[in-house]
Scaffold this motif. Structure first.
Motif, short mmCIF file in Angstrom:
data_model
loop_
_atom_site.label_atom_id
_atom_site.label_comp_id
_atom_site.label_asym_id
_atom_site.label_seq_id
_atom_site.Cartn_x
_atom_site.Cartn_y
_atom_site.Cartn_z
N UNK A 140 0.81 -1.21 0.00
CA UNK A 140 0.00 0.00 0.00
C UNK A 140 0.84 1.25 0.00
N UNK A 141 2.06 1.17 0.54
CA UNK A 141 2.91 2.35 0.67
C UNK A 141 3.53 2.77 -0.66
N UNK A 142 3.92 1.81 -1.49
CA UNK A 142 4.64 2.14 -2.70
C UNK A 142 3.70 2.30 -3.87
N UNK A 143 3.54 3.55 -4.39
CA UNK A 143 2.68 3.70 -5.56
C UNK A 143 3.32 3.05 -6.79
N UNK A 144 2.49 2.52 -7.65
CA UNK A 144 3.00 1.84 -8.85
C UNK A 144 2.85 2.77 -10.04
N UNK A 145 3.83 2.77 -10.91
CA UNK A 145 3.80 3.64 -12.10
C UNK A 145 2.59 3.26 -12.98
N UNK A 146 1.74 4.23 -13.36
CA UNK A 146 0.60 3.88 -14.21
C UNK A 146 1.06 3.29 -15.55
#
Lengths: 173, 140
Positions: free
Chosen positions: A15-21
């Protein structure tokens, strides 16, 4: 119990690490619409004169020029401004006091701009000018958020200013 | 005493791995070799005009929502930042490869991590090649 903890840890880290769209580097239809909004064609002015007029309007509206490459028609600038209003801050503080939480409101912002002039194939004195505004808003808590500015009136007003600047440059004012 | 020793060992171990992680992050030294990275971050285009390629890189980046931080015709480099919910940065270089071809290389970062998925670069080069095709065929 251990399994549950592991799942919980995994969920937290995921949940902490946003993923590149997925479409970060693909041009979408929305972006093509944005291109229309951000671009104007100027006739009867040489490329260099249009870059000079553009740098003047950026100064008129308070931007500090950070970078320029005249051969590629690129100008980049930025400015720091207040982001919120006293009214907003007061409202948020009251709301937070009522809810028993910490108030968070917009404090300052860094606005960034890029302006690119490129020649059109129509004639030697036809050039496209494309401008993009983005900003980093800093909250009173130190949290930041990023935003590309898409309000159509912002661009309409900017290009009205640039048209005046083109006129003033042509008149050597 | 034994407990103290174990604690010290643990502390030293943490510091050593911390150092290794710092170096790894500064040099981005992961499992991939330099050649592997260059391979998926580069593409050759059959165009001899460096300026045209650079201008197209700039307009493609603008289409993708980037602000151009820096552009240098002589060095053949363009860097951009996208501020849209997240922070994405990209650096693109354009260098002549022989007399009539250009080697374009891109490297990007998303938030505080390098973009290492080859598909993202394939997408970028596909967007760039479409724009290059359009600019050499029409007034767009």
């Amino acid at each position: 119990m251990k399994k549950l903890l592991l799942i919980l840890l995994f969920l937290i880290s995921a949940g902490c690490a946003p993923v590149i769209p997925k479409d970060t580097f693909l041009v979408t239809n929305t972006q093509l619409e944005q291109r229309k909004l951000e671009t104007r064609m100027y006739d009867g002015i040489e490329e260099t004169a249009l870059i000079v007029a553009s740098s003047n309007i950026l100064q008129d509206i308070g931007f500090t020029l950070e970078n320029s490459e005249i051969e590629l028609g690129v100008l980049t600038g930025s400015k720091d401004r207040d982001a919120g209003s006293t009214g907003e801050a007061v409202a948020m503080v009251l709301l937070a006091a009522f809810a028993g939480t910490t108030a968070e409101y917009r404090d300052s912002q860094r606005i960034r701009v890029t302006l690119v002039v490129r020649p059109s194939k129509a004639s030697k004195t036809s050039n496209y000018c494309r401008v993009t505004f983005q900003r980093i808003v800093i909250m009173n808590t130190g949290r930041k958020y990023y935003e590309t500015l898409r309000a159509p009136d912002l661009y309409v007003e900017f290009f009205a200013g640039l048209s005046k600047s083109v006129f003033l440059t042509a008149q050597k004012i | 005493m034994n407990k103290l020793k174990s604690l010290l060992l643990l502390l030293i171990l943490t510091l050593v791995t911390g150092c290794a992680a710092t170096n790894q992050r500064i040099l981005d030294s992961g499992d991939e070799t330099q050649i592997q990275k260059r391979n998926y971050q580069s593409r050759i285009f059959e165009i001899s005009d460096k300026k045209q390629v650079l201008r197209t890189v700039i307009s493609t980046l603008q289409d993708l929502g980037f602000i151009i931080d820096n552009a240098d015709m002589m060095l053949g480099s363009v860097s951009g930042t996208k501020l849209d919910t997240h922070l994405t940065k990209i650096s693109v270089s354009v260098r002549p490869k022989g007399a009539d071809r250009m080697l374009v290389r891109a490297n990007a970062q998303f938030q505080n991590k390098p973009v290492s998925n080859p598909i993202q670069y394939q997408n970028f080069f596909s967007s760039l090649s479409k724009s290059l095709f359009i600019t050499s065929n029409a007034d767009e």
